[in-house]
Enzyme design. Structure first.
Site, PDB file in Angstrom:
ATOM      1  N   HIS A 116     126.812  -8.856  86.562  1.00  0.00           N
ATOM      2  CA  HIS A 116     125.140  -9.977  85.768  1.00  0.00           C
ATOM      3  C   HIS A 116     125.664  -8.911  83.977  1.00  0.00           C
ATOM      4  O   HIS A 116     125.715  -7.647  83.364  1.00  0.00           O
ATOM      5  CB  HIS A 116     123.971  -8.197  84.858  1.00  0.00           C
ATOM      6  N   GLU A 142     111.771  -8.437  84.137  1.00  0.00           N
ATOM      7  CA  GLU A 142     111.912  -8.139  83.195  1.00  0.00           C
ATOM      8  C   GLU A 142     110.762  -7.908  81.563  1.00  0.00           C
ATOM      9  O   GLU A 142     109.542  -7.240  81.907  1.00  0.00           O
ATOM     10  CB  GLU A 142     113.292  -8.013  82.610  1.00  0.00           C
ATOM     11  N   ASP A 177     125.043  -5.832  78.375  1.00  0.00           N
ATOM     12  CA  ASP A 177     125.523  -6.432  76.941  1.00  0.00           C
ATOM     13  C   ASP A 177     125.956  -4.790  76.442  1.00  0.00           C
ATOM     14  O   ASP A 177     125.795  -4.277  75.841  1.00  0.00           O
ATOM     15  CB  ASP A 177     124.867  -6.602  76.344  1.00  0.00           C
TER      16      ASP A 177
END
Length: 352
Positions: A29, A216, A295
């Site tokens: 991910h 999420e 990220d």
């Protein structure tokens, strides 16, 4: 005086925790622009005279929250600003190579980097030329850095489902040629997940892994939709499936892996702190979990940092950390022969 870790009689010292950077692991991910090094962002922006917001310069990593639409808009704006510094083919190749180097430094043996080609098409001649560029950069970085790499093409929830079908057909064309999966990203609160089912059917027929984000921001119901309507093989995040015991049981039974990104969960306000991330509950239920960095450019933590954060927050022992690494390898799209070797290396790390 007894040394730290000695017992009261000066006896055996407890072994030091094993180094997480030496634990072989797969990274499932990681978003394309979000993988960029902060120093690279600053350098490329300076090269082209681009002004970056304070949150990406002296206030980095930014203080983020996605608890409401305004918070997500700010997060997305920072991501778009970062993407704007990628202006040449060399920039793309540099990003991919540095992502490979960073993962390899963290013990990564396999990396699946996720990208939405439509976000870069205007500057690089269209979605197909950009995909060709990324796949060539991935092949080169994999060979030169010595880490297995592949690409997941992802559609954007905030765009029309027909756009997702275009990307699914693109992904299908490259199945077996570097593209291993098809995803769905961006704000779970936007659009109707069910409307993307035709796109996922295209990817499913092509034999690609189906890896939508869910569970999420919207909780367990969005994860259920991804499993039932999109036939997810893995869930991007999926962390809040823990809130629905019957759903979690189904996820375990079907072998749906969860790509858990604890540092970003906390940064975006999904959980208040690392100790609140329900990783132990997922593991106790028998779920396959692969920790991911999401990220790093915006959250400031890379792959090994996720393991370190969860080790500290939940007092995970090395056997539990090794099982997380095994889960990441098993859930990956890597060749089975490679997986077998890496699982042996994980056992060696634990026994060493």
């Amino acid at each position: 005086m007894a040394h730290r870790g000695d017992d009261d009689e000066g006896g055996a010292r407890e072994p030091a925790p094993r180094k997480l950077e030496q634990l072989p692991k797969a990274h499932l991910h990681l978003h394309f622009t979000g993988s960029m090094r902060h120093a690279t962002l600053l350098e490329l922006a300076e090269r082209d005279g681009l002004h970056l917001p304070d949150a990406l310069v002296e206030d980095w990593p930014p203080q983020l929250s996605a608890a409401d639409e305004k918070g997500w808009f700010r997060f997305q704006r920072l991501y778009d600003v970062a993407r704007s510094v990628l202006r040449t083919e060399d920039d793309v190749r540099r990003l991919v190579r540095e992502a490979a180097e960073d993962d390899a430094r963290d013990g990564g043996v396999w990396l699946e980097i996720q990208v939405d080609p439509s976000g870069y098409a205007a500057r690089f001649g269209g979605i197909t030329p950009f995909t060709d560029l990324v796949l060539d950069a991935v092949a080169t970085a994999s060979r030169e850095v010595g880490i297995g790499m592949a690409v997941v093409i992802a559609a954007n929830r905030t765009r029309h489902p027909l756009d997702a079908r275009t990307l699914a057909r693109l992904a299908a064309q490259y199945a077996g040629r570097g593209v291993v999966g098809f995803g769905l990203s961006n704000d779970e609160r936007r659009g109707r997940t069910q409307d993307f089912a035709p796109a996922f059917a295209i990817a499913e027929r092509a034999g690609l892994l189906l890896v939508p984000h869910g569970g999420e921001l919207l909780g367990a119901p969005s994860a259920r939709t991804c499993v039932e309507d999109l036939h997810a093989d893995r869930l991007g995040h999926g962390i809040r499936s823990v809130e629905d015991p019957r759903l979690l049981e189904r996820i375990v039974e079907q072998g749906v892996a969860l790509e858990v990104c604890p540092v970003s969960n906390v940064a975006l306000g999904v959980y208040s702190d690392p100790t609140s991330v329900p990783l132990p509950e997922l593991l106790a239920a028998g779920a396959t979990v692969a920790l991911g960095a999401d990220d790093p450019l915006l959250f400031g933590s890379r792959l090994a940092g996720q393991y370190a954060t969860m080790r500290a927050a939940h007092e995970l022992d090395d056997a539990q950390l090794a099982e997380l690494a095994r889960g990441s390898v098993r859930a990956s799209a890597a060749p089975e022969s490679e997986k077998s070797g890496w699982l042996g290396e994980i056992d060696a790390w634990l026994g060493g």
